[in-house]
Structure formats: C-alpha cells, structure tokens
Design a protein around this motif. Structure first.
Motif, PDB file in Angstrom:
ATOM      1  N   VAL A 178       0.840  -1.198   0.000  1.00  0.00           N
ATOM      2  CA  VAL A 178       0.000   0.000   0.000  1.00  0.00           C
ATOM      3  C   VAL A 178       0.877   1.251   0.000  1.00  0.00           C
ATOM      4  O   VAL A 178       1.959   1.265   0.595  1.00  0.00           O
ATOM      5  CB  VAL A 178      -0.953   0.016   1.212  1.00  0.00           C
ATOM      6  CG1 VAL A 178      -1.957  -1.110   1.119  1.00  0.00           C
ATOM      7  CG2 VAL A 178      -0.177  -0.082   2.527  1.00  0.00           C
ATOM      8  N   LEU A 179       0.407   2.292  -0.702  1.00  0.00           N
ATOM      9  CA  LEU A 179       1.128   3.554  -0.792  1.00  0.00           C
ATOM     10  C   LEU A 179       0.133   4.708  -0.802  1.00  0.00           C
ATOM     11  O   LEU A 179      -0.982   4.561  -1.303  1.00  0.00           O
ATOM     12  CB  LEU A 179       1.950   3.630  -2.091  1.00  0.00           C
ATOM     13  CG  LEU A 179       3.201   2.762  -2.243  1.00  0.00           C
ATOM     14  CD1 LEU A 179       3.740   2.900  -3.665  1.00  0.00           C
ATOM     15  CD2 LEU A 179       4.261   3.186  -1.244  1.00  0.00           C
ATOM     16  N   PRO A 180       0.531   5.878  -0.285  1.00  0.00           N
ATOM     17  CA  PRO A 180      -0.281   7.073  -0.523  1.00  0.00           C
ATOM     18  C   PRO A 180      -0.042   7.561  -1.952  1.00  0.00           C
ATOM     19  O   PRO A 180       0.926   7.149  -2.604  1.00  0.00           O
ATOM     20  CB  PRO A 180       0.265   8.064   0.511  1.00  0.00           C
ATOM     21  CG  PRO A 180       1.674   7.633   0.730  1.00  0.00           C
ATOM     22  CD  PRO A 180       1.681   6.129   0.582  1.00  0.00           C
ATOM     23  N   ALA A 181      -0.889   8.454  -2.432  1.00  0.00           N
ATOM     24  CA  ALA A 181      -0.794   8.905  -3.828  1.00  0.00           C
ATOM     25  C   ALA A 181       0.549   9.572  -4.115  1.00  0.00           C
ATOM     26  O   ALA A 181       1.105   9.422  -5.205  1.00  0.00           O
ATOM     27  CB  ALA A 181      -1.942   9.855  -4.148  1.00  0.00           C
ATOM     28  N   ARG A 182       1.092  10.287  -3.133  1.00  0.00           N
ATOM     29  CA  ARG A 182       2.369  10.977  -3.367  1.00  0.00           C
ATOM     30  C   ARG A 182       3.535   9.997  -3.515  1.00  0.00           C
ATOM     31  O   ARG A 182       4.600  10.364  -4.001  1.00  0.00           O
ATOM     32  CB  ARG A 182       2.649  11.959  -2.229  1.00  0.00           C
ATOM     33  CG  ARG A 182       2.908  11.324  -0.887  1.00  0.00           C
ATOM     34  CD  ARG A 182       3.230  12.368   0.180  1.00  0.00           C
ATOM     35  NE  ARG A 182       3.469  11.758   1.485  1.00  0.00           N
ATOM     36  CZ  ARG A 182       2.532  11.460   2.356  1.00  0.00           C
ATOM     37  NH1 ARG A 182       1.264  11.720   2.051  1.00  0.00           N
ATOM     38  NH2 ARG A 182       2.829  10.903   3.518  1.00  0.00           N
ATOM     39  N   ASP A 200     -10.027   8.752  -4.413  1.00  0.00           N
ATOM     40  CA  ASP A 200      -9.141   9.817  -3.940  1.00  0.00           C
ATOM     41  C   ASP A 200      -7.781   9.743  -4.627  1.00  0.00           C
ATOM     42  O   ASP A 200      -7.186  10.775  -4.962  1.00  0.00           O
ATOM     43  CB  ASP A 200      -8.948   9.713  -2.425  1.00  0.00           C
ATOM     44  CG  ASP A 200     -10.192  10.125  -1.651  1.00  0.00           C
ATOM     45  OD1 ASP A 200     -11.061  10.790  -2.255  1.00  0.00           O
ATOM     46  OD2 ASP A 200     -10.286   9.784  -0.455  1.00  0.00           O
ATOM     47  N   ALA A 201      -7.285   8.526  -4.849  1.00  0.00           N
ATOM     48  CA  ALA A 201      -5.989   8.363  -5.505  1.00  0.00           C
ATOM     49  C   ALA A 201      -6.040   8.871  -6.937  1.00  0.00           C
ATOM     50  O   ALA A 201      -5.104   9.533  -7.408  1.00  0.00           O
ATOM     51  CB  ALA A 201      -5.568   6.899  -5.473  1.00  0.00           C
ATOM     52  N   VAL A 202      -7.127   8.569  -7.642  1.00  0.00           N
ATOM     53  CA  VAL A 202      -7.270   9.046  -9.022  1.00  0.00           C
ATOM     54  C   VAL A 202      -7.269  10.573  -9.050  1.00  0.00           C
ATOM     55  O   VAL A 202      -6.596  11.205  -9.878  1.00  0.00           O
ATOM     56  CB  VAL A 202      -8.567   8.501  -9.648  1.00  0.00           C
ATOM     57  CG1 VAL A 202      -8.808   9.142 -11.020  1.00  0.00           C
ATOM     58  CG2 VAL A 202      -8.499   6.987  -9.788  1.00  0.00           C
ATOM     59  N   GLU A 203      -7.999  11.173  -8.128  1.00  0.00           N
ATOM     60  CA  GLU A 203      -8.070  12.635  -8.063  1.00  0.00           C
ATOM     61  C   GLU A 203      -6.703  13.237  -7.774  1.00  0.00           C
ATOM     62  O   GLU A 203      -6.291  14.220  -8.402  1.00  0.00           O
ATOM     63  CB  GLU A 203      -9.069  13.037  -6.977  1.00  0.00           C
ATOM     64  CG  GLU A 203      -9.236  14.548  -6.823  1.00  0.00           C
ATOM     65  CD  GLU A 203     -10.196  14.913  -5.715  1.00  0.00           C
ATOM     66  OE1 GLU A 203     -10.219  16.096  -5.332  1.00  0.00           O
ATOM     67  OE2 GLU A 203     -10.929  14.031  -5.226  1.00  0.00           O
TER      68      GLU A 203
END
Length: 211
Positions: A178-182, A200-203
């Motif tokens: 798992v990773l955050p979008a950044r 949220d990741a797509v956005e």
C-alpha cells in the motif's frame, strides 16, 4: 476513458457512482519501453547507498619519523608508520568512494509515471470506491481479496494517506503493498500484477500532473 468502480471485495457498485472518468492525458498515454527503462534505472540507482571508501596511506595520520637506525639494528629500514604493512597503517589498493546517484529530467519522470499508469489502465487497473473495512482484520481482508481475484501481487494506492484500518489489515498479507498517492512510482507500479486505485488516488494523481 470510463472504468467501472468496484467495492473492496470486487463486487460492482450500482447507481450514478458506478463509473469513473479517467483523464486520457494521464491514463491514455502510449507506453514506451525506453522511457520506462530510463525511469526505473534512475529509481533503482538512486536507492543505492554511497560505497564507503577505505583509508589509504595518504589518508592515515601517523608519524613519518624514522623509528630505527638505518644500519645495525637487525631489522628492515622502515621510516613511515602509515605503510600498509603496519597495524594502523593505510589500506593498500583500498576501495574508492562510489556514488551512484543519477539525475533525470523532471518531464521524463512525469512522462514515465503517466506511461506506467496507462499500461495498467490497459490491463491490470482496478478502481475502488474506498478502502474502508467494516472489520479491519487480516483474515477478513484476505477473504475480500480472494473473492475479488486481483492476483498475487497487488499495489494499492490511496489518497493523501492510506486508510489506517486497511493498512494494518494488509500488513501481514504477502504480495499486498500500500502507498499514498504521493508515493506512486514507476517501479512499484510495473512490478505488481494489479494496480488498485481509490477515487481519492485518481483525483490526487490527476491533480499532480494538472498542477
């Protein structure tokens, strides 16, 4: 392009939120092997630590005074304690410092990430509504993933931060990362069979390039 949105167990969502429109400038770029190779090489080289050098004769601070007579002492005529033959002396032909850090144009790095996302959009991309779990247990999450059938190696990317319950539940599952979008990067995206993005990741990813 339009993509179906799923729940975490792989079941489809009905209603107005059943589809999501992906930006073709981010998820519709034709992949190029040379660009992806350059970005992955840059990532892996920059992960390497600097190779530590050894101290050679000129780097050792020891006396250069002659410590014995030139003749008559019955020993060799040494004059420098920094010589490699002495304890505490410099290393002969020691390892040199090696720095593996590379530079890569920011535009090339951004293009590589777009291409990695686009390659998964063709085969291996899943969009989920959220990572919320009613029961944030490893066994429960494993059951959801087995039902969804996303493969053995899955990369899940969330928004600003990863859902805490999902992160803890996935911590003991082999092949689930798992990773955050950044933290989205080319190497991790390409080495997993399936890429799972939340809304949220797509956005966040689309905003990263539009910004």
């Amino acid at each position: 392009m339009k993509v179906k949105v799923q729940k975490i167990d792989g079941s489809e969502i009905s209603g107005a939120d059943a589809d999501i429109e992906l930006n073709d400038e981010v998820f519709g770029v034709a992949p190029r092997a040379d660009i992806l190779h350059r970005v992955v090489t840059w990532q892996l080289e920059n992960r390497r630590g600097t190779a530590r050098p050894t101290r050679e004769r000129s780097d050792v601070a020891r006396t250069g005074k002659k410590f014995g007579r030139q003749k008559g002492g019955g020993t060799a005529r040494h004059g420098d304690r920094a010589a490699p033959i002495f304890i505490g002396g410099g290393k002969a032909h020691g390892a040199r410092k090696r720095d593996f850090e590379q530079s890569l144009n920011k535009k090339v790095r951004a293009l590589g990430l777009k291409m990695a996302l686009s390659s998964k959009a063709k085969d291996g991309l899943v969009i989920v509504d959220s990572l919320d779990l009613a029961d944030a247990k490893t066994k429960v999450l494993k059951g959801h993933l087995d039902k969804a059938g996303w493969g053995r190696k899955v990369l899940v990317i969330d928004g600003d931060s990863v859902n805490e319950g999902f992160r803890k539940a996935a911590g003991n599952l082999v092949g689930i990362n798992v990773l955050p979008a950044r933290g989205a990067n080319v190497y991790d995206i390409l080495k997993h069979d399936t890429l799972v993005l939340t809304r949220d990741a797509v956005e966040k990813l689309e905003g990263r390039f539009n910004g």
